[in-house]
Design an enzyme around this catalytic site. Structure first.
Site, short mmCIF file in Angstrom:
data_model
loop_
_atom_site.label_atom_id
_atom_site.label_comp_id
_atom_site.label_asym_id
_atom_site.label_seq_id
_atom_site.Cartn_x
_atom_site.Cartn_y
_atom_site.Cartn_z
CB THR A 164 5.60 76.88 54.96
OG1 THR A 164 6.92 76.38 54.86
CG2 THR A 164 5.23 77.49 53.61
CG ASP A 165 10.65 77.46 57.21
OD1 ASP A 165 10.09 76.67 56.41
OD2 ASP A 165 11.61 77.10 57.92
CD GLU A 166 9.09 74.19 52.24
OE1 GLU A 166 9.07 74.12 51.01
OE2 GLU A 166 8.84 73.23 52.98
CE1 TYR A 199 2.84 73.77 51.12
CE2 TYR A 199 5.19 74.01 51.55
CZ TYR A 199 3.89 73.97 52.00
OH TYR A 199 3.63 74.14 53.35
CE LYS A 230 0.69 77.38 53.43
NZ LYS A 230 -0.62 76.96 54.03
#
Ligand code: NAD
Length: 361
Positions: A136-138, A161, A165
């Protein structure tokens, strides 16, 4: 191209099922879905392809090394596309433990078993093997008003989260550099589209609008996300696993930045047009601003020039065309979401425990 055997983890979920349907619909490849079927996994999302002879399904946990090893031994994959994860930020606030298990430990198990399998391959088969980690870009944290996440943006995850990741991305990188595992990784922005579990902003808003229920918007709705249509993403992932360079990472985005409030307004207007209801009235009147998510990142935006330049992929849908298709899909597929809404999940608020000082483990 020659047909490949692709093991896809998490393919009963939102993005994985789009990848699985695309593999069967648009490629000669065969597919083994490996999925635990958590609350987020739904075999109904695979029903359109489940009778195809190139499709197989195994229910299993990526944290269970024996089950993963058996899947490798029986299926002998050429490529692994690893999507299985706990994926919902609000759930990670209420219960981060599952996220550490599945996203970190599970990815570790997948890497170890992929390595064992790859080391047993010879010649052209070993050269062609790929492990593709979907992230993810998070992991890059939050942006201010300007700027874009690039592949070399430093990691700065803010939620349980995104931290889990980010950790899994680092494991993949280490397995490439330390053991030579032929792996690539992709980091994408917020996906939306058909078969999306109705706890996420877009499907929740569509279904609440259909039923005349309040439309919750966190804070003032000013958080900005880039929105990627899930079918575009599935195409990007298959491009990346086929053509991506070992050890590289690729950002995937929709080139569609929107404030959450603008997303909700757009859905209200589409719903008024596609499903007018005099008893409900204009859907914008249903908007209800609610307490913001703890630690809510202000803005994510992604620079996906690298995947376009190096691999020749760019998104096909604009936000307007993708959102219209999505709204219509939910209106046409009541059977898919009806069970979820009436039973296991009723659209309740998640991710607020920490603000009461009661974060679960
Ligand atoms: P999802 O929650 O819809 O699906 C996850 C799937 O993984 C489910 O089918 C679930 O049953 C399965 N799963 C969970 N734990 C498992 C385990 N221990 N063993 C085997 N299977 C397990 O997720 P999604 O939205 O489709 O996301 C897929 C991947 O893409 C994830 O890795 C996520 O981090 C990443 N991602 C998603 C988005 C997004 O907008 N949805 C954005 C960026 C990255």
């Amino acid at each position: 191209m020659a047909s490949k055997r692709i093991l896809v983890t998490g393919a009963a979920g939102f993005i994985g099922s789009a990848v699985a349907r695309r593999i069967i619909r648009e490629t000669p490849h065969s597919l083994l879905v490996f999925d635990k079927l958590t609350y987020a996994g739904n075999l109904a999302s695979l029903a359109p392809i489940s009778n195809d002879p190139r499709y197989r399904f195994v229910q299993g946990d990526i944290c269970d090394a024996n089950a993963v090893r058996e899947a490798f031994e029986v299926f002998q994959p050429d490529w692994v596309m690893h999507l299985a994860a706990e994926s919902h930020v609000d759930r990670s606030i209420d219960g981060p433990g599952e996220f550490i298990q599945t996203n970190l430990v599970g990815t570790f198990v997948m890497l170890q078993e992929a390595l064992r399998h790859w080391r047993g391959l010879k010649g052209a088969e070993a050269d062609a093997f790929r492990f593709h980690h979907i992230s993810t870009d998070e992991v890059f944290g939050a942006l201010g008003e300007t700027g874009l996440f690039r592949e070399d943006t430093p990691y700065a995850p803010n939620s349980p989260y995104s931290a889990s990741k980010a950790g899994s991305d680092h494991l993949v990188r280490a397995w490439v550099h330390t053991y030579g595992l032929p792996a690539i990784a992709t980091n994408c922005s917020n996906n939306y589209g058909p078969y999306h579990f109705p706890e996420k902003l877009i499907p929740l808003t569509i279904l609440n609008a259909l039923e005349g229920k309040p439309l919750p918007v966190y804070g003032k709705g000013e958080n900005v996300r880039d929105w990627l249509y899930v079918e575009d993403h599935a195409e990007a992932l298959l491009t990346a696993v086929e053509k991506g360079k070992i050890g590289e990472t690729y950002n995937i985005g929709g080139i569609n930045e929107r404030r959450n409030i603008d997303v909700v307004h757009a859905i209200c207007d589409l719903m008024d047009e596609a499903a007018p209801d005099a008893k409900i009235g204009p859907r914008r009147d249903l908007i209800a601003f609610v307490q913001d998510r703890p630690g809510h990142d202000l803005r994510y935006a992604i620079d996906c020039a690298k995947i376009e330049r190096d691999l020749g992929w760019r998104p096909r849908e604009t936000f307007e065309t993708g959102l219209r298709k999505t709204v219509q899909w939910y209106l046409d597929n009541r059977a898919w979401w009806g069970d979820i809404r009436s039973g296991r999940y009723r659209g309740e608020r998640l991710g607020t425990l920490v603000s009461d000082g009661k974060a679960a483990s």
